[in-house]
Design an enzyme around this catalytic site. Structure first.
Site, PDB file in Angstrom:
ATOM      1  N   SER A 147       0.812  -1.221   0.062  1.00  0.00           N
ATOM      2  CA  SER A 147       0.046  -0.032  -0.043  1.00  0.00           C
ATOM      3  C   SER A 147       0.884   1.373  -0.038  1.00  0.00           C
ATOM      4  CB  SER A 147      -0.962  -0.129   1.366  1.00  0.00           C
ATOM      5  OG  SER A 147      -1.877  -0.857   1.167  1.00  0.00           O
ATOM      6  N   GLY A 148       0.298   2.186  -0.617  1.00  0.00           N
ATOM      7  CA  GLY A 148       1.281   3.528  -0.589  1.00  0.00           C
ATOM      8  C   GLY A 148       2.225   3.427  -1.737  1.00  0.00           C
TER       9      GLY A 148
END
Length: 418
Positions: free
Chosen positions: A368-369
């Site tokens: 994520s990210g």
């Protein structure tokens, strides 16, 4: 009885074989040491030296496109200036010491265009002053002959010294420099990344534990997903690390501030974007650099090959690797991803769908990210997506979903001025 005649002087004038061998070995060792010292001082004792200089180009008018990174006009002019400087030094007595020139910028001047250039040389430290004077003299002589479109800037000291760290920061300041394009495989079904392939990749951590990925978009700003901060919002809890391994990291930075999109809500996936400011800017190098941000009009076609990178799990609920991994996936149209058997209308216009309907290659928990990037001409990498959400990892008909960076280009600029 006859005796063999005595060979006079044999015992007194000859050396035993082992003594001869020792002498030969000793001579060879002495010669090797002498040659080694010469090689060391002539080759290995050489250092890199960097000089800043500026050249007026009165024959060309300034155009704002010269200041637009990766514009064709800027790229062509940079190449023209570098070729001219290369020609000057390659045909000079400093040919073996000159490494390269790097055009830093273009700006307007009262009589046309002016360019700032960084020159890189390599030579033994005891020659520094002599070679700097020679380089200065060579440039003056060549440019005074009116054979070149570059001219001498008389308003400044001609060659100005720069330390190596700052020079390398400038040399590596262009965005999108990374992996040479051809191919790969989820992070769940991927490969370990090579050093310097993805220099913008960062790890967001709490107490040294990796939580999310992020992308370096300037020397002090990271772009990541808002949902990374659903639980921990205090910037003092977070650090960012750089390099291809989590342990040991190449570099660490504390976090100064976290800005989450105003419309983000933890109960849905829209507006899943945040920017993170580092407490201390990084110095760019071949291992740490920034990714290019696309303009709002930047288009990515379905089936385009793209890469996602991270330290996420190798499979659902699986182990987290220490080494950065990469996987090549492809863009899937939102129409296909919104079909009933895929995501059934859950994919909004602010999202990008990427992966394969057959499954296998995908981002996973812990990615994520992190960045979804695409290569454009000359393998310049652009950040088009931020790892956001998905169902499982590499599951059939459940490709990864990413925040669409172009949709938030104005928002990013409003928060970071980038």
């Amino acid at each position: 009885m006859m005796y063999q005649p005595t060979i006079l002087g044999r015992r007194t004038s000859s050396l035993r074989p082992w003594m001869t061998a020792l002498i030969v070995i000793a001579v060879v060792l002495v010669l090797a040491i002498i040659i080694g010292l010469l090689v060391y001082f002539l080759a290995f004792d050489q250092k890199f030296y960097y000089y800043q200089t500026s050249f007026p180009i009165p024959s060309i008018e300034y155009n704002p496109d010269f200041s637009v990174e990766h514009s064709k006009m800027r790229r062509d002019m940079k190449q023209k200036v570098s070729d001219e400087i290369d020609k000057i030094f390659r045909r000079s007595s400093l040919n073996h010491h000159y490494i390269k020139s790097h055009v830093v910028d273009f700006r307007s001047s009262h009589d046309g265009l002016k360019t700032d250039v960084l020159l890189k040389f390599q030579f033994a430290s005891n020659n520094a002053d002599t070679i700097k004077r020679q380089a200065d003299k060579i440039l003056h002589q060549k440019l005074k002959l009116n054979e070149s479109f570059l001219k001498i800037d008389t308003s400044l000291p001609y060659l100005r010294d720069m330390n190596e760290a700052q020079a390398e920061h400038i040399l590596n300041s262009c965005c999108g420099r990374g992996k040479e394009f051809p191919s790969m495989e989820r992070i769940a079904e991927g490969y370990p990344a090579k050093k310097a392939d993805w220099p913008w990749q960062a790890s967001l951590q709490i107490d040294g534990i990796h939580f999310c990925g992020a992308s370096l978009i300037s020397e002090e700003w990271l772009l990541t997903a808002a949902h990374c901060f659903d639980i921990y919002k205090n910037p003092k809890l977070w650090t960012a690390s750089f390099g291809t391994t989590l342990s040991p990291p190449l570099m660490r930075r504390k976090i100064q501030s976290i800005i989450i999109h105003e419309n983000y809500a933890a109960h849905n996936h829209d507006d899943d974007i945040a920017v993170v400011k580092l407490s201390t800017p990084v110095l760019f190098s071949s291992d740490v650099g920034r990714v290019c941000l696309p303009d709002a009009t930047f288009e990515v076609l379905s089936q385009s090959p793209v890469f996602v990178t991270g330290w996420g799990a190798l499979k659902a609920n699986g182990p987290f690797p220490n080494a950065l991994r990469q996987v090549e996936v492809e863009i899937i149209s939102n129409d296909i991803c919104n079909q009933v058997h895929v995501y059934g209308g859950a994919v909004s216009s602010g999202m990008i769908c990427a992966g394969f309907l057959t499954g296998k290659r995908d981002a996973c928990e812990g990615d994520s990210g992190g960045p979804l990037v695409i290569a454009r001409d000359r393998s310049i990498w652009y950040l088009i997506g931020i790892v956001s959400w998905g169902i499982d990892c590499g599951k059939k008909n459940k490709p990864g979903l990413y925040t669409r960076v172009t949709r938030y280009r104005d928002w990013i600029k409003s928060k970071t001025n980038i």
